[in-house]
Motif scaffolding. Sequence first.
Motif, mmCIF file in Angstrom:
data_model
loop_
_atom_site.group_PDB
_atom_site.id
_atom_site.type_symbol
_atom_site.label_atom_id
_atom_site.label_comp_id
_atom_site.label_asym_id
_atom_site.label_seq_id
_atom_site.Cartn_x
_atom_site.Cartn_y
_atom_site.Cartn_z
ATOM 1 N N ASP A 103 3.147 -58.310 99.334
ATOM 2 C CA ASP A 103 3.519 -59.530 99.685
ATOM 3 C C ASP A 103 3.638 -60.297 98.055
ATOM 4 O O ASP A 103 2.713 -60.075 97.478
ATOM 5 C CB ASP A 103 2.489 -60.225 100.768
ATOM 6 N N HIS A 104 4.631 -61.240 98.233
ATOM 7 C CA HIS A 104 4.684 -62.093 97.002
ATOM 8 C C HIS A 104 5.058 -63.406 97.307
ATOM 9 O O HIS A 104 5.814 -63.728 98.394
ATOM 10 C CB HIS A 104 5.690 -61.354 96.135
ATOM 11 N N GLN A 105 4.485 -64.394 96.651
ATOM 12 C CA GLN A 105 4.985 -65.556 96.792
ATOM 13 C C GLN A 105 4.865 -66.508 95.515
ATOM 14 O O GLN A 105 3.898 -66.560 94.478
ATOM 15 C CB GLN A 105 3.947 -66.445 97.976
ATOM 16 N N MET B 212 0.347 -59.478 96.107
ATOM 17 C CA MET B 212 -0.820 -58.482 96.795
ATOM 18 C C MET B 212 -0.080 -57.119 97.103
ATOM 19 O O MET B 212 0.881 -57.173 97.911
ATOM 20 C CB MET B 212 -1.337 -59.190 98.213
ATOM 21 N N VAL B 213 -0.796 -56.141 96.842
ATOM 22 C CA VAL B 213 -0.235 -54.876 96.999
ATOM 23 C C VAL B 213 -1.350 -54.057 97.923
ATOM 24 O O VAL B 213 -2.684 -54.107 97.340
ATOM 25 C CB VAL B 213 0.185 -53.890 95.957
ATOM 26 N N GLN C 172 -4.656 -54.443 95.727
ATOM 27 C CA GLN C 172 -4.597 -55.005 94.306
ATOM 28 C C GLN C 172 -3.768 -56.533 94.669
ATOM 29 O O GLN C 172 -2.728 -56.318 95.195
ATOM 30 C CB GLN C 172 -3.933 -54.147 93.371
ATOM 31 N N THR C 173 -4.271 -57.391 93.821
ATOM 32 C CA THR C 173 -3.791 -58.845 93.748
ATOM 33 C C THR C 173 -3.790 -59.030 92.449
ATOM 34 O O THR C 173 -4.510 -58.927 91.452
ATOM 35 C CB THR C 173 -4.659 -59.975 94.630
ATOM 36 N N PHE C 174 -2.554 -59.734 92.151
ATOM 37 C CA PHE C 174 -2.270 -59.951 90.734
ATOM 38 C C PHE C 174 -1.295 -61.339 90.787
ATOM 39 O O PHE C 174 -0.794 -61.876 91.532
ATOM 40 C CB PHE C 174 -1.857 -59.119 89.672
ATOM 41 N N LEU C 175 -1.471 -62.115 89.574
ATOM 42 C CA LEU C 175 -0.816 -63.299 89.068
ATOM 43 C C LEU C 175 0.182 -63.126 88.013
ATOM 44 O O LEU C 175 -0.248 -62.592 86.643
ATOM 45 C CB LEU C 175 -1.746 -64.367 89.050
ATOM 46 N N THR D 224 -1.579 -62.390 84.445
ATOM 47 C CA THR D 224 -2.536 -63.270 83.652
ATOM 48 C C THR D 224 -3.990 -63.169 84.664
ATOM 49 O O THR D 224 -4.860 -62.932 83.821
ATOM 50 C CB THR D 224 -2.203 -64.709 83.921
ATOM 51 N N ASN D 225 -3.927 -62.502 85.550
ATOM 52 C CA ASN D 225 -5.036 -62.006 86.493
ATOM 53 C C ASN D 225 -4.826 -60.971 87.222
ATOM 54 O O ASN D 225 -3.910 -60.600 87.616
ATOM 55 C CB ASN D 225 -5.745 -63.273 87.266
#
Length: 68
Positions: free
Chosen positions: A15-17, A27-28, A44-47, A58-59
């Motif tokens: 999911d991407h927003q 979020m993967v 895994q979640t990342f920004l 960055t995160n």
Amino acid sequence: SLPFQKIQHSITAQDHQPTPDSCILSMVVGQLKADDDQVLGFQQTFLLKSFHGAWVCTNEVFRLALHN
């Protein structure tokens, strides 16, 4: 110096927003298999942020789905 020789992964959902400050929150969800170990779920979640024409992470948060 990781404790495994080979790893396989399978992504089962993503999911991407966009965020209000022009970033992308992603979020993967998937599964990992290292060597001959059992299959483990992961999230895994990342920004991602645009920086001088390139996307930079960055995160990041990575979690194995371990349960008792």
